[in-house]
Write an enzyme that holds these catalytic residues in place. Sequence first.
Site, PDB file in Angstrom:
ATOM      1  N   ASP A 176       4.035   5.470   4.988  1.00  0.00           N
ATOM      2  CA  ASP A 176       4.880   5.922   6.081  1.00  0.00           C
ATOM      3  C   ASP A 176       3.962   6.162   7.290  1.00  0.00           C
ATOM      4  O   ASP A 176       2.751   6.342   7.117  1.00  0.00           O
ATOM      5  CB  ASP A 176       5.560   7.225   5.629  1.00  0.00           C
ATOM      6  CG  ASP A 176       6.243   7.950   6.765  1.00  0.00           C
ATOM      7  OD1 ASP A 176       7.047   7.316   7.464  1.00  0.00           O
ATOM      8  OD2 ASP A 176       5.980   9.160   6.928  1.00  0.00           O
ATOM      9  N   ASP A 234       5.015   8.201  10.623  1.00  0.00           N
ATOM     10  CA  ASP A 234       5.195   9.501  11.287  1.00  0.00           C
ATOM     11  C   ASP A 234       4.977  10.674  10.330  1.00  0.00           C
ATOM     12  O   ASP A 234       5.560  10.721   9.244  1.00  0.00           O
ATOM     13  CB  ASP A 234       6.612   9.598  11.870  1.00  0.00           C
ATOM     14  CG  ASP A 234       6.751   8.745  13.122  1.00  0.00           C
ATOM     15  OD1 ASP A 234       6.284   9.186  14.177  1.00  0.00           O
ATOM     16  OD2 ASP A 234       7.289   7.625  13.022  1.00  0.00           O
TER      17      ASP A 234
END
Length: 232
Positions: free
Chosen positions: A12, A14
């Site tokens: 991922d 963020d």
Amino acid sequence: MKQARVTTVLFDLDHTLLDSDASEALAFEQALRAAGVDEPHRHLPAHDRINTALWHAVERQEITPGQVRTTRFEQLIAEAGLDADPTQLSDGFALGLGQHGELYPGVLEMLEAVAEHASLGLVTNGLSDIQRARIERLGIARYFQAVVISAEVGCSKPFTAIFDIAFERLRNPSKASSLMVGDSLSSDIQGGTNYGINTCWYNWRNTTPGELDRFDFEIADLDLLLPIVATT
Ligand SMILES: [Mg+2]
């Protein structure tokens, strides 16, 4: 853990690799100040709450990532009674998000080290122009054999379609040898679970998981990822 060896790691972006809080705070203040709003920092908590709720609605497939872009400012303007144009705010914010925010300390070294043991992919729920600007500015594209941005492909974590695209771009690695790493239980970990791959929850906030949450690994520090990938 479904198999002994991890050869593919999906990350991922963020709040996992990127300090998105700092990025958002700087971009938010810049956008509101440019639109003539006084003391923009006073409105940041409301924006965070609205933004988080909208991205959860994306995870539930109620709205598209593209709808988040302006809707978050329409809601903020209505709630805070601001005299501002939502399109101007959202354009300024998007520009600032691409321009601001750094990787967490040690991320480049971690990616470098993990890439020696596995193929890497980046799977992010986000807007194309913002995420592309960040990836370019941060110089991290070279570590990833696949970069999948939800707004570009029309599907989001935690649904399997976005993982299908990532796996196709990674030339269909074994699911049992793949690991999804991220900070969000509802998108990253649920997404990895839905797709039938291993999951590593990056729980840097030290929060307590729900009773139904399942993951194969939990780490509070990204430096603990390399031992998982290198020794399994
Ligand atoms: Mg995240």
